[in-house]
Design a protein around this motif. Structure first.
Motif, short mmCIF file in Angstrom:
data_model
loop_
_atom_site.label_atom_id
_atom_site.label_comp_id
_atom_site.label_asym_id
_atom_site.label_seq_id
_atom_site.Cartn_x
_atom_site.Cartn_y
_atom_site.Cartn_z
N ASN A 209 2.66 58.60 52.98
CA ASN A 209 3.04 58.88 54.15
C ASN A 209 3.91 60.15 54.74
O ASN A 209 3.76 60.94 55.41
CB ASN A 209 4.21 57.49 54.76
CG ASN A 209 3.34 56.40 55.07
OD1 ASN A 209 2.14 56.38 55.16
ND2 ASN A 209 4.01 55.59 55.45
N THR A 210 4.69 60.69 53.46
CA THR A 210 5.36 61.80 53.64
C THR A 210 4.39 63.00 53.37
O THR A 210 4.58 63.82 54.25
CB THR A 210 6.51 61.83 52.28
OG1 THR A 210 7.48 60.86 52.62
CG2 THR A 210 7.35 63.09 52.42
N LEU B 51 -6.32 61.29 55.57
CA LEU B 51 -5.32 62.61 56.16
C LEU B 51 -4.79 63.09 54.72
O LEU B 51 -4.73 64.39 54.68
CB LEU B 51 -4.21 61.97 56.97
CG LEU B 51 -3.42 62.89 57.53
CD1 LEU B 51 -4.00 64.15 58.27
CD2 LEU B 51 -2.62 62.37 58.65
N ALA B 52 -4.25 62.47 53.93
CA ALA B 52 -3.56 62.85 52.80
C ALA B 52 -4.40 63.48 51.66
O ALA B 52 -4.24 64.74 51.18
CB ALA B 52 -3.01 61.92 52.07
N ARG C 285 1.81 62.25 67.23
CA ARG C 285 0.94 60.96 67.73
C ARG C 285 -0.59 61.24 67.84
O ARG C 285 -1.40 60.32 67.72
CB ARG C 285 1.36 60.09 69.05
CG ARG C 285 2.61 59.53 69.10
CD ARG C 285 3.02 58.85 70.22
NE ARG C 285 4.28 58.41 70.18
CZ ARG C 285 4.63 57.13 69.82
NH1 ARG C 285 3.73 56.25 69.03
NH2 ARG C 285 5.83 56.66 69.57
N LEU C 286 -0.68 62.62 67.69
CA LEU C 286 -2.06 63.09 67.59
C LEU C 286 -2.74 62.73 66.21
O LEU C 286 -3.85 62.68 66.05
CB LEU C 286 -2.20 64.78 67.77
CG LEU C 286 -2.20 65.22 69.38
CD1 LEU C 286 -2.19 66.67 69.36
CD2 LEU C 286 -3.38 64.64 70.08
N TYR C 287 -1.99 62.84 65.39
CA TYR C 287 -2.26 62.62 63.84
C TYR C 287 -2.55 61.55 63.20
O TYR C 287 -3.20 61.15 62.40
CB TYR C 287 -1.40 63.78 62.92
CG TYR C 287 -1.60 65.12 63.28
CD1 TYR C 287 -2.35 65.85 62.46
CD2 TYR C 287 -0.95 65.81 64.04
CE1 TYR C 287 -2.54 67.20 62.64
CE2 TYR C 287 -0.90 67.03 64.56
CZ TYR C 287 -1.85 67.92 63.66
OH TYR C 287 -2.11 69.43 63.74
N ASN C 288 -1.61 60.60 63.89
CA ASN C 288 -1.61 59.24 63.13
C ASN C 288 -0.85 58.29 64.01
O ASN C 288 -0.24 58.66 64.82
CB ASN C 288 -0.79 59.28 61.77
CG ASN C 288 -1.32 58.00 60.87
OD1 ASN C 288 -0.83 57.12 60.91
ND2 ASN C 288 -2.11 58.70 60.04
N THR C 289 -1.17 57.19 63.79
CA THR C 289 -0.58 55.97 64.66
C THR C 289 0.45 55.15 64.07
O THR C 289 0.99 54.22 64.48
CB THR C 289 -1.62 54.86 65.20
OG1 THR C 289 -2.45 54.35 63.96
CG2 THR C 289 -2.81 55.69 66.05
N ASN C 290 0.61 55.42 62.58
CA ASN C 290 1.72 54.54 61.81
C ASN C 290 3.03 55.01 62.18
O ASN C 290 3.32 56.27 62.24
CB ASN C 290 1.49 54.95 60.45
CG ASN C 290 2.34 54.11 59.38
OD1 ASN C 290 3.57 54.15 59.62
ND2 ASN C 290 1.90 53.84 58.55
#
Length: 457
Positions: A272-273, A47-48, A345-350
């Protein structure tokens, strides 16, 4: 496009034009949206990496596309003035220019990509994904720019549903190839975020081929014989488009590049940011396709009326579009407020990424209010072929006001990364006010000068 007499007829025609543009823009952006979402499912690094790659690519793409958008008011005004015999050569020269611009981007990118990525403080895995995401995507740049030129011609005729159909056909194909190449299906290796670049390039080729087939075989495009009696490339013709397109392109570049600059400046923060920022920005940008579509429809409608010297009608279309922008801003804000957790929540589960994404979304609610107001005004100004002032406004509001204030707030207040978003809000708001003033000024001037310099069509 056709002449309308009453406000009801204008609203109906504007809706007929703008709704397919909206669906087209949403569908095109959904390719990037699903690239980001599906890459995020592969991992935070993916993603990053796609976020960094997109941050480098999107300003270039939107800036060049702004140059290509000059075809829309050129053709719309020719159609409004019944000068249709000049249309084929304008489109052919536009395709030549699109190809030349695509090759220029590819060549320059080959020299500067590594130095730019190496200068950024990125984790090695994120840098690798960003690099090869851009390399694979670049194989589809030429057909993409050609398609955008052809689409401008299609839309200028008011046949916006055709553009919609083309993109709607390509969207599920893009999703399929994303699934195959990101996650490694049908015997292919799992490329992660890089796979989204492969899928997107294939989609670019498909939409270009489909557009060419439609223009060759379906009315009313067939009668223009766009692909017959080819003229030679002419720099004089290119310059006519560039005089309008370069200011449009740079204005769009200054706007989109500030978002990319913010993402690049955020490379000093955690992965994460970066991922959370990109997720929030990606969804907010999806909502931006709504006012952007209104602006594109205004360019067509106003260009047509100005070409026919019906200035009162052009002004009415402007009021319809700007009023729509206000309604859209409120609607978008409600969507972001109500569905922040769902979107995150669409983008990541973390859980950490989800919580950070929700915080960024709160700021997105405010910045899209100004964006949804300003985009229709920009579209109206392009219909008048007024582009130079918009360029100056974009540069000052985003790079003189927005980014410096964001940098100060991020580095010298407790806002930290959120300070950049506050800076974006400040820049967008000041730009929207200036654009509105310019539109009123232009309409007043046109009302005096145009009847003196032009005869009715």
């Amino acid at each position: 496009m056709y002449e309308t007499k009453t406000l009801k007829e204008k609203f109906k025609l504007f809706t007929i034009i703008s709704l397919p543009i909206l669906i087209t823009q949403l569908s095109m952006y959904l390719m990037n949206f699903f690239d980001t979402v599906m890459s995020g499912r592969a991992g935070a690094e993916d993603l990053a990496g796609v976020a960094i790659g997109s941050s480098l690519w999107v300003p270039i793409f939107t800036g060049i596309n702004g140059i290509l958008l000059a075809i829309t008011p050129i053709i719309a005004q020719l159609i409004g003035a019944n000068a249709t015999k000049d249309v084929p050569k304008k489109i052919q020269q536009g395709m030549y220019l699109a190809t030349a611009l695509a090759l220029t981007v590819i060549i320059i990118g080959a020299f500067i990509l590594n130095p730019i990525l190496n200068a950024m403080d990125l984790e090695p895995s994120v840098r690798h994904i960003a690099k090869f995401y851009l390399i694979t995507l670049s194989t589809g740049i030429i057909p993409l720019f050609i398609f955008n030129t052809l689409r401008c011609f299609i839309d200028a005729l008011g046949q916006t549903r055709i553009s919609m159909i083309i993109i709607l056909i390509s969207l599920p194909i893009n999703l399929f190839f994303n699934y195959v190449f990101i996650f490694g299906k049908l015997g292919f290796p799992a490329f992660g975020g890089i796979g989204s670049g492969i899928a997107t390039a294939i989609s670019y080729w498909l939409v270009s081929v489909i557009a060419i087939i439609i223009l060759k075989r379906i009315r009313p495009f067939q009668r223009y014989n766009i692909f017959s009696n080819w003229v030679k490339p002419a720099f004089v013709e290119w310059w006519e488009q560039l005089k309008i397109g370069i200011p449009i392109g740079f204005a769009i570049f200054f706007e989109t590049s500030i978002f990319s600059a913010v993402t690049l400046l955020m490379s000093v923060y955690s992965t994460n940011t970066i991922a959370a920022h990109q997720a929030a920005m990606n969804f907010a940008s999806l909502l931006y396709m709504i006012p952007l579509s209104v602006g594109m429809a205004l360019t067509i409608a106003i260009g047509f009326e100005v070409g026919a010297n019906r200035l009162k009608d052009a002004r009415t279309y402007g009021l319809i579009g700007i009023s729509g922008g206000v309604f859209i801003a409120i609607f978008n804000g409600i969507i972001l407020l109500l569905f922040d957790d769902f979107v995150a929540r669409l983008y990541n589960t973390n859980p950490d990424v989800i919580e950070l994404t929700k915080q960024f979304i709160y700021f997105a609610i405010f910045y899209q209010l100004a964006d949804a107001f300003g985009a229709p005004i920009q579209g109206a100004l392009r219909g008048y072929k007024d582009v130079n002032t918009t360029l100056v406004i974009a540069f000052v509001s985003f790079w003189i006001i927005g980014l410096p204030s964001g940098w100060f707030l991020a580095n010298y207040t407790a806002l930290e990364p959120f300070g950049y978003w506050v800076g974006i809000i400040i820049g967008l708001s000041s730009g929207a006010v200036a654009l509105l003033f310019r539109l009123f000024q232009l309409q007043k001037r046109y009302q005096v000068e145009k009847p003196k310099n032009s005869s009715p069509a």
